[in-house]
Design a protein around this motif. Structure first.
Motif, PDB file in Angstrom:
ATOM      1  N   THR A  45       1.847   1.171 -12.138  1.00  0.00           N
ATOM      2  CA  THR A  45       2.613   0.675 -10.996  1.00  0.00           C
ATOM      3  C   THR A  45       4.055   1.132 -11.113  1.00  0.00           C
ATOM      4  O   THR A  45       4.550   1.400 -12.216  1.00  0.00           O
ATOM      5  CB  THR A  45       2.542  -0.870 -10.930  1.00  0.00           C
ATOM      6  OG1 THR A  45       3.178  -1.335  -9.762  1.00  0.00           O
ATOM      7  CG2 THR A  45       3.223  -1.493 -12.140  1.00  0.00           C
ATOM      8  N   ASP A  90      -6.218  10.586 -15.052  1.00  0.00           N
ATOM      9  CA  ASP A  90      -7.391   9.717 -15.045  1.00  0.00           C
ATOM     10  C   ASP A  90      -8.139   9.862 -16.356  1.00  0.00           C
ATOM     11  O   ASP A  90      -7.995  10.859 -17.071  1.00  0.00           O
ATOM     12  CB  ASP A  90      -8.320  10.068 -13.876  1.00  0.00           C
ATOM     13  CG  ASP A  90      -7.671   9.799 -12.531  1.00  0.00           C
ATOM     14  OD1 ASP A  90      -7.035   8.737 -12.398  1.00  0.00           O
ATOM     15  OD2 ASP A  90      -7.797  10.640 -11.628  1.00  0.00           O
ATOM     16  N   ASP A 143       2.093  13.257  -7.986  1.00  0.00           N
ATOM     17  CA  ASP A 143       2.135  12.767  -6.611  1.00  0.00           C
ATOM     18  C   ASP A 143       3.572  12.753  -6.120  1.00  0.00           C
ATOM     19  O   ASP A 143       4.485  12.333  -6.846  1.00  0.00           O
ATOM     20  CB  ASP A 143       1.554  11.355  -6.513  1.00  0.00           C
ATOM     21  CG  ASP A 143       0.032  11.341  -6.591  1.00  0.00           C
ATOM     22  OD1 ASP A 143      -0.573  12.421  -6.737  1.00  0.00           O
ATOM     23  OD2 ASP A 143      -0.547  10.241  -6.518  1.00  0.00           O
ATOM     24  N   ASN A 179      -2.581   5.357  -7.755  1.00  0.00           N
ATOM     25  CA  ASN A 179      -4.011   5.640  -7.730  1.00  0.00           C
ATOM     26  C   ASN A 179      -4.386   6.525  -8.915  1.00  0.00           C
ATOM     27  O   ASN A 179      -4.664   7.720  -8.777  1.00  0.00           O
ATOM     28  CB  ASN A 179      -4.392   6.310  -6.408  1.00  0.00           C
ATOM     29  CG  ASN A 179      -5.884   6.538  -6.282  1.00  0.00           C
ATOM     30  OD1 ASN A 179      -6.680   5.841  -6.913  1.00  0.00           O
ATOM     31  ND2 ASN A 179      -6.262   7.515  -5.479  1.00  0.00           N
ATOM     32  N   GLU A 225       0.849  -1.182   0.000  1.00  0.00           N
ATOM     33  CA  GLU A 225       0.000   0.000   0.000  1.00  0.00           C
ATOM     34  C   GLU A 225       0.885   1.232   0.000  1.00  0.00           C
ATOM     35  O   GLU A 225       1.767   1.389   0.828  1.00  0.00           O
ATOM     36  CB  GLU A 225      -0.898   0.015   1.238  1.00  0.00           C
ATOM     37  CG  GLU A 225      -1.909  -1.114   1.246  1.00  0.00           C
ATOM     38  CD  GLU A 225      -2.874  -1.017   0.071  1.00  0.00           C
ATOM     39  OE1 GLU A 225      -3.152   0.098  -0.363  1.00  0.00           O
ATOM     40  OE2 GLU A 225      -3.340  -2.055  -0.407  1.00  0.00           O
ATOM     41  N   ASP A 284      -5.503   6.178 -13.547  1.00  0.00           N
ATOM     42  CA  ASP A 284      -5.713   5.333 -14.717  1.00  0.00           C
ATOM     43  C   ASP A 284      -4.457   5.226 -15.567  1.00  0.00           C
ATOM     44  O   ASP A 284      -4.295   4.265 -16.319  1.00  0.00           O
ATOM     45  CB  ASP A 284      -6.857   5.894 -15.573  1.00  0.00           C
ATOM     46  CG  ASP A 284      -8.194   5.828 -14.857  1.00  0.00           C
ATOM     47  OD1 ASP A 284      -8.417   4.839 -14.135  1.00  0.00           O
ATOM     48  OD2 ASP A 284      -9.013   6.754 -15.018  1.00  0.00           O
ATOM     49  N   GLY A 322      -0.450   4.453   0.030  1.00  0.00           N
ATOM     50  CA  GLY A 322      -1.147   5.625   0.527  1.00  0.00           C
ATOM     51  C   GLY A 322      -1.289   5.694   2.027  1.00  0.00           C
ATOM     52  O   GLY A 322      -1.945   6.579   2.547  1.00  0.00           O
ATOM     53  N   LYS A 360       1.414   0.681  -6.090  1.00  0.00           N
ATOM     54  CA  LYS A 360       0.238   0.714  -6.944  1.00  0.00           C
ATOM     55  C   LYS A 360      -0.258   2.152  -7.000  1.00  0.00           C
ATOM     56  O   LYS A 360      -0.636   2.734  -5.972  1.00  0.00           O
ATOM     57  CB  LYS A 360      -0.852  -0.210  -6.400  1.00  0.00           C
ATOM     58  CG  LYS A 360      -0.590  -1.689  -6.646  1.00  0.00           C
ATOM     59  CD  LYS A 360      -0.713  -2.027  -8.127  1.00  0.00           C
ATOM     60  CE  LYS A 360      -0.624  -3.527  -8.346  1.00  0.00           C
ATOM     61  NZ  LYS A 360      -0.724  -3.868  -9.784  1.00  0.00           N
TER      62      LYS A 360
END
Length: 374
Positions: free
Chosen positions: A232, A271, A281, A249, A26, A251, A28, A247
C-alpha cells in the motif's frame, strides 16, 4: 517474502510489527475504464566497459565505470549495513555498529565518522541542500524499545539534533524538498515530522502501517509512504494527515518516487510468481489512477530511483544475479543493464542529485558507478 535491504534490517532490529491503515481508495479506476498502456521490457546487454574513452563510448549505447567500492578494509566497522544516502559531494552509510561514515562520492575516500547513535542505524538521509545528514535507528530488544535520531552538519561534523527515547526504532527517513522538515517512520506503525531548524518534534502523523520508504512530491505538498509489510501507499498532506491510500495490485512493493515534474508517481512491484522480473506502475498525480505500466523488467525484485532531470529511470533488483536496469524515461526504452558489484549484490541503489552516478550498498560494502549514454 521481503526483498530489500530493509527486509534484512527488519530482521536485524527484530521483526514482528504491523498496523492499521486508512480506508483504501480504488487506484485502478472504474470497471470498464481504458486499460493503461503496457510496454514490454526488452533490455539489450550492456558491454562490460570500464573507464571507456570518449571514442569508445561513442560506439556504444551505454557504458559503465566502477568508481569505487569498499571491501575488506576497515573503513566500515558495521558488519551489516542497513542504509545509505547521497548528497552532491558525499555518501553516508550506517549499519549495526551505530556509526555514520561519510565518503567522497567520486573517490570513495573517507571524509569523517559521525557519532551520536548508540544502537543500530536503520535509516540515513541527506537534506536536498546538502546542509544536513540524518540517521535514525535504535533497538527493539530491550523492554521498552529504544528510539534514536540524530542530525549533523556533514561539513563540520557538528551535531544539530539528538533524540533518544523509549519508543520503537526508526526504519525510514526523508527530508522535505525545502530541507526544513524530516519525516521518520518507526516500527510498530508510527511516524512523525521533525522541524530541523528548531531541532524538535513538529507532530505525530496519522497512524500508518510500517513505512519502509518515503517520497516527497517536488513542491512538498504531498508525502508518499510505501508500506513495508503491506502493499500500500499512503498519501499524506504537508501537515501529516492521510489524504488517500493506494492499494497496490501486487504481492510486493519495492520502491517509489515522483518524477521531477511531479506529474507521475512510480512504484516498483512484483508478484510471487515472478521471481526474476519486476514491473513499474505509473500513477497520474491528478487522478491517482495507473496510466502506464512497464512490465517484465529482467531483474530481481527491488526498487527504483530517477535521475534529477527525469530522463533516466533506474530499476534495480535485490539478491545474487540481479542487475541495475537503466531506462530512458522520455524515449520509453531500456538502454542497458549493469551487473551486480564484485563479490556482492545490490541491496539499495540511489541516484546522485545531479550527476550520472549510482551509489549502492550490499550487506557490508558501499560503492559508486558512473554510467553514460552515447
Amino acid at each position: 517474502r521481503l526483498s530489500s535491504g530493509l527486509a534484512c534490517c527488519l530482521l536485524a532490529l527484530a521483526a514482528g510489527c504491523g498496523g492499521e491503515s486508512a480506508a483504501p481508495s480504488e487506484a485502478g479506476g472504474e470497471p470498464g475504464a481504458a486499460q493503461p498502456a503496457v510496454f514490454e521490457a526488452k533490455v539489450p546487454p550492456l558491454p562490460a566497459v570500464v573507464a571507456a574513452s570518449a571514442a569508445e563510448a561513442s560506439q556504444l549505447q551505454m557504458v559503465e565505470e566502477r568508481l569505487w567500492q569498499t571491501g575488506s578494509d576497515d573503513r566500515l566497522k558495521s558488519s551489516y549495513l542497513h542504509s545509505i544516502a547521497v548528497s552532491d559531494t558525499m555518501v553516508a552509510a550506517g549499519g549495526d555498529a551505530g556509526e555514520l561514515v561519510l565518503f567522497d562520492v567520486e573517490t570513495g575516500a573517507e571524509r569523517k565518522t559521525l557519532a551520536g547513535i548508540e544502537a543500530q542505524i536503520g535509516a540515513v538521509a541527506f537534506s536536498p541542500d546538502g546542509k544536513w545528514v540524518a540517521a535514525g535507528g535504535g533497538d527493539r530488544n530491550p523492554i521498552p524499545a529504544i528510539f534514536e535520531l540524530a542530525v549533523w552538519d556533514p561539513a563540520t561534523g557538528e551535531q544539530k539534533m539528538g533524540v533518544r527515547e523509549q519508543k520503537d526504532p526508526i526504519l525510514s527517513l526523508a527530508f522535505s524538498p525545502g530541507s526544513s522538515t524530516l519525516v521518520g517512520g518507526r516500527f510498530a506503525s508510527s511516524a512523525a515530522l521533525w522541524d530541523v531548524a528548531q531541532g524538535k518534534l513538529r507532530l505525530e502523523m496519522d497512524k500508518p502501517p510500517v513505512i519502509k520508504e518515503w517520497a516527497f512530491a517536488p513542491d512538498g505538498s504531498l508525502l508518499a509512504g510505501l508500506g513495508f509489510l503491506e502493499t500500500t501507499v499512503l498519501l499524506y498532506t504537508a501537515d501529516g494527515k492521510i489524504k488517500q491510500e493506494l492499494k497496490l495490485n501486487a504481492d510486493e512493493a519495492g520502491g517509489c518516487c515522483f518524477t521531477p515534474a511531479g506529474d507521475v508517481f512510480l512504484v516498483s512491484l512484483a508478484d510471487e510468481s515472478s521471481e526474476k522480473t519486476t514491473r513499474v506502475d505509473f500513477y497520474s498525480t491528478k487522478t491517482w489512477e495507473v496510466v502506464e505500466k512497464l512490465e517484465n523488467i529482467p531483474t530481481g525484485r527491488g526498487g527504483l530511483c530517477m535521475s534529477h532531470d527525469g530522463r533516466y529511470l533506474i530499476v534495480w533488483g535485490v539478491g545474487t544475479g540481479s542487475d541495475i536496469v537503466v531506462y530512458d524515461y522520455a524515449a520509453r526504452k531500456l538502454l542497458g543493464s549493469i551487473g551486480p558489484p564484485f563479490g556482492g549484490s545490490y541491496y539499495r541503489v540511489i541516484h546522485h542529485p545531479r550527476k550520472p552516478i549510482l551509489v549502492y550498498h550490499d550487506y557490508n560494502s558501499v560503492g559508486a558507478i558512473r554510467y553514460a549514454e552515447e
